[in-house]
Design a protein around this motif. Structure first.
Motif, mmCIF file in Angstrom:
data_model
loop_
_atom_site.group_PDB
_atom_site.id
_atom_site.type_symbol
_atom_site.label_atom_id
_atom_site.label_comp_id
_atom_site.label_asym_id
_atom_site.label_seq_id
_atom_site.Cartn_x
_atom_site.Cartn_y
_atom_site.Cartn_z
ATOM 1 N N ASP A 1 1.114 -1.284 -0.023
ATOM 2 C CA ASP A 1 0.452 0.561 -0.311
ATOM 3 C C ASP A 1 0.659 0.949 0.253
ATOM 4 O O ASP A 1 -0.390 2.589 -0.082
ATOM 5 C CB ASP A 1 -0.981 0.061 1.372
ATOM 6 C CG ASP A 1 -0.181 -0.677 2.680
ATOM 7 O OD1 ASP A 1 0.976 -0.111 2.192
ATOM 8 O OD2 ASP A 1 -1.326 -0.329 3.453
ATOM 9 N N LYS A 2 2.579 0.926 0.217
ATOM 10 C CA LYS A 2 2.703 2.510 0.051
ATOM 11 C C LYS A 2 3.907 1.707 -0.318
ATOM 12 O O LYS A 2 4.901 0.842 -0.084
ATOM 13 C CB LYS A 2 3.041 2.354 2.060
ATOM 14 C CG LYS A 2 1.533 3.282 2.302
ATOM 15 C CD LYS A 2 2.562 3.953 3.540
ATOM 16 C CE LYS A 2 1.284 4.711 4.601
ATOM 17 N NZ LYS A 2 1.191 5.361 5.517
ATOM 18 N N PRO A 3 5.136 3.009 -0.820
ATOM 19 C CA PRO A 3 6.199 2.258 -1.742
ATOM 20 C C PRO A 3 7.293 1.780 -0.536
ATOM 21 O O PRO A 3 7.344 2.393 0.334
ATOM 22 C CB PRO A 3 6.614 4.092 -2.251
ATOM 23 C CG PRO A 3 5.921 4.802 -2.662
ATOM 24 C CD PRO A 3 4.421 3.980 -1.053
ATOM 25 N N GLY A 4 8.439 1.018 -0.963
ATOM 26 C CA GLY A 4 9.356 0.574 0.091
ATOM 27 C C GLY A 4 8.493 -0.651 1.153
ATOM 28 O O GLY A 4 10.329 -0.819 1.385
ATOM 29 N N ARG A 5 7.680 -0.843 0.995
ATOM 30 C CA ARG A 5 7.320 -2.254 1.674
ATOM 31 C C ARG A 5 7.335 -2.958 0.945
ATOM 32 O O ARG A 5 6.651 -2.819 -0.222
ATOM 33 C CB ARG A 5 5.823 -1.297 2.002
ATOM 34 C CG ARG A 5 5.598 0.117 2.481
ATOM 35 C CD ARG A 5 3.952 -0.623 3.550
ATOM 36 N NE ARG A 5 4.492 0.365 4.662
ATOM 37 C CZ ARG A 5 2.923 1.036 5.712
ATOM 38 N NH1 ARG A 5 2.686 -0.183 4.904
ATOM 39 N NH2 ARG A 5 3.447 1.848 6.706
ATOM 40 N N ARG A 6 6.794 -4.204 1.808
ATOM 41 C CA ARG A 6 7.549 -5.396 1.447
ATOM 42 C C ARG A 6 5.782 -5.761 1.021
ATOM 43 O O ARG A 6 4.885 -5.558 1.877
ATOM 44 C CB ARG A 6 7.654 -7.027 1.899
ATOM 45 C CG ARG A 6 9.354 -6.253 2.384
ATOM 46 C CD ARG A 6 10.023 -7.664 3.044
ATOM 47 N NE ARG A 6 11.315 -8.138 3.714
ATOM 48 C CZ ARG A 6 12.477 -8.473 3.950
ATOM 49 N NH1 ARG A 6 11.180 -9.709 4.116
ATOM 50 N NH2 ARG A 6 13.046 -8.388 4.210
ATOM 51 N N TRP A 7 6.236 -6.636 -0.193
ATOM 52 C CA TRP A 7 4.900 -7.028 -0.634
ATOM 53 C C TRP A 7 3.981 -8.240 0.030
ATOM 54 O O TRP A 7 4.983 -9.134 0.325
ATOM 55 C CB TRP A 7 4.637 -7.341 -1.258
ATOM 56 C CG TRP A 7 5.306 -6.350 -2.350
ATOM 57 C CD1 TRP A 7 5.188 -5.076 -2.867
ATOM 58 C CD2 TRP A 7 4.455 -6.247 -4.406
ATOM 59 N NE1 TRP A 7 5.017 -4.587 -3.627
ATOM 60 C CE2 TRP A 7 5.390 -5.154 -5.014
ATOM 61 C CE3 TRP A 7 3.473 -7.221 -5.159
ATOM 62 C CZ2 TRP A 7 4.434 -4.858 -6.294
ATOM 63 C CZ3 TRP A 7 3.856 -6.723 -6.858
ATOM 64 C CH2 TRP A 7 4.623 -5.635 -7.088
ATOM 65 N N PRO A 8 2.930 -8.446 0.568
ATOM 66 C CA PRO A 8 1.773 -9.063 1.451
ATOM 67 C C PRO A 8 1.898 -10.272 0.654
ATOM 68 O O PRO A 8 1.637 -10.073 -0.490
ATOM 69 C CB PRO A 8 0.862 -8.857 1.670
ATOM 70 C CG PRO A 8 0.678 -7.074 0.864
ATOM 71 C CD PRO A 8 1.259 -6.812 0.860
ATOM 72 N N TYR A 9 2.399 -11.614 0.748
ATOM 73 C CA TYR A 9 1.576 -12.302 -0.490
ATOM 74 C C TYR A 9 0.402 -13.352 0.634
ATOM 75 O O TYR A 9 0.486 -13.684 1.479
ATOM 76 C CB TYR A 9 2.921 -12.459 -0.547
ATOM 77 C CG TYR A 9 3.547 -14.001 0.319
ATOM 78 C CD1 TYR A 9 3.268 -15.157 0.532
ATOM 79 C CD2 TYR A 9 4.896 -13.453 0.758
ATOM 80 C CE1 TYR A 9 3.899 -16.328 1.070
ATOM 81 C CE2 TYR A 9 5.741 -14.428 1.847
ATOM 82 C CZ TYR A 9 4.877 -14.942 1.943
ATOM 83 O OH TYR A 9 5.963 -16.293 3.052
ATOM 84 N N ARG A 10 -0.253 -14.419 -0.526
ATOM 85 C CA ARG A 10 -0.708 -15.403 0.213
ATOM 86 C C ARG A 10 -0.380 -16.481 -0.365
ATOM 87 O O ARG A 10 0.105 -16.756 -1.904
ATOM 88 C CB ARG A 10 -2.146 -15.127 -0.456
ATOM 89 C CG ARG A 10 -3.228 -16.470 0.402
ATOM 90 C CD ARG A 10 -4.378 -16.604 -0.009
ATOM 91 N NE ARG A 10 -5.210 -18.160 0.389
ATOM 92 C CZ ARG A 10 -6.506 -17.874 0.242
ATOM 93 N NH1 ARG A 10 -7.018 -17.510 -0.376
ATOM 94 N NH2 ARG A 10 -7.099 -19.324 0.172
ATOM 95 N N GLU A 11 -0.304 -17.732 0.541
ATOM 96 C CA GLU A 11 0.597 -19.086 -0.349
ATOM 97 C C GLU A 11 -0.700 -19.954 -0.647
ATOM 98 O O GLU A 11 -1.798 -20.516 0.093
ATOM 99 C CB GLU A 11 1.022 -20.257 0.782
ATOM 100 C CG GLU A 11 2.244 -20.863 0.192
ATOM 101 C CD GLU A 11 3.995 -20.362 -0.031
ATOM 102 O OE1 GLU A 11 3.751 -19.814 -0.911
ATOM 103 O OE2 GLU A 11 4.039 -20.121 0.449
#
Length: 352
Positions: free
Chosen positions: A148-158
């Motif tokens: 949602d903001k630049p520089g943050r890791r992306w959340p993911y779903r397995e």
């Protein structure tokens, strides 16, 4: 030196195939040190290539622009991450980073995740969520959602983890069971979409190609054979690799029906589908990367069979694309190779 096919049926098909096209070969100006590339079809068409540096090679005029960024690995793809109408680059940054660079300048490398080892990536929308689909470590299918903001890791779903005797790779998308939702095809399996994003996905086998650790590290492409949709599967990681078409039975949860096309290809690592001869039927090309590599056009016949014709041999083909580069209405073949020249345009010309 021509390499013979290793089955009587294949040899017969090669001998019986009448030449219907000729291919005029053009070496494309390309820098040294390319590890991977993706085709951007937006006019004018271009290859975004990466490795020692990052380059955009405009086609067919071969204008090369270099971007002063860090070294990248072989895996990557193009996807419009920020939804601005331009395709950004998602790529592997050694040793273990999944990163993206914003088009058109590719100036800033932004982190998606660490401890990432992936074979393919694919930007898509699943159940209303825009994200990045990744085959991870040959054991999982992950779906990353942009931060949602630049520089943050992306959340993911397995979405699913595999427990088989072979690593899994290859990605394709299709509504396999006709329920209006996009399903995922990866390696030996298709993964059925649930009705809502938070519900579990379900796994069903397409085939049982898992005899060796790399048997299911395949390339996948969808095509129509005799008006029926089929899945083209090539064992790109094996020196004696199989090539086959699989069509789903009435109950697509059961093993799919196999039409074996070849059983001893030399690492068939690249495939692309198009109607190359203009007869209204899907054909495909296969590029080999192994000891005795070839580039072969497989022409679909009126009865739904396929006849192979060699376009080129002797260069290890890492990737192949079907694209009409000269705008004459016929799809050409563009290849990336590990040996020189590294990028070649095979112009599709009818036999006079």
């Amino acid at each position: 030196m021509r390499r013979a096919f290793h089955s009587a049926a294949m040899l017969f098909s090669l001998c019986a195939a009448a030449q219907t096209l000729r291919w005029s070969t053009h070496a494309v100006v390309a820098p040294d040190g390319i590890a991977g590339a993706a085709l951007d079809r937006a006019a004018p068409a271009s290859l975004v290539a990466w490795g020692r540096r990052l380059w955009r090679i405009r086609l067919p005029d071969q204008t090369v622009r270099e971007f002063p960024v860090e070294r990248f690995g072989a895996s990557g793809c193009l996807w419009d991450v920020n939804n601005d109408g331009r395709r950004d680059l998602i790529v592997h940054q050694p040793p273990d980073k999944l990163v993206w660079l914003e088009a058109p300048g590719f100036r800033v490398t932004r982190l998606i995740d660490t401890e990432a080892e992936f074979a393919e990536c694919l930007g898509t929308t699943l159940l209303g969520r825009r994200g990045l689909l990744v085959s991870h470590r040959g054991m999982q299918v992950r779906f990353y959602l942009p931060a949602d903001k630049p520089g943050r890791r992306w959340p993911y779903r397995e979405l699913y983890s595999f427990y088989t005797a072979s690593y899994q790779s290859g990605l394709a998308l299709d509504d396999v069971d006709g329920d209006g939702r996009t399903d995922i095809l990866c390696g030996n399996y298709w993964i059925r979409s649930p009705e809502a994003f938070d519900l579990p996905w379900r796994l069903f086998a397409i085939n049982t190609w898992h005899e060796q650790p790399h048997s299911a590290q395949v390339k996948l492409a969808l095509l129509h054979r005799a008006a029926q949709k089929a899945l083209l599967v090539s064992q790109g990681a094996l020196e004696h690799g199989r090539l086959a078409l699989f069509t789903p039975p009435a109950d697509s949860r059961q093993l799919w029906l196999e039409q074996r096309l070849a059983s001893d290809l030399s690492q068939p690592a690249a495939i692309a589908v198009a109607d190359f001869d203009g007869d209204g039927r899907d054909d495909f090309v296969v590029g080999e990367e192994g000891v005795h590599p070839r580039l072969v056009w497989w022409r679909q016949t009126a009865g739904g069979g396929f006849l192979p014709e060699i376009i080129e041999q002797g260069r290890e083909i890492r990737a192949v694309w079907a694209v009409d580069l000269n705008k004459d209405g016929r799809p050409d073949v563009l290849t990336l190779s590990g040996s020189g020249p590294s990028i070649v345009w095979h112009e599709n010309q009818p036999v006079q």
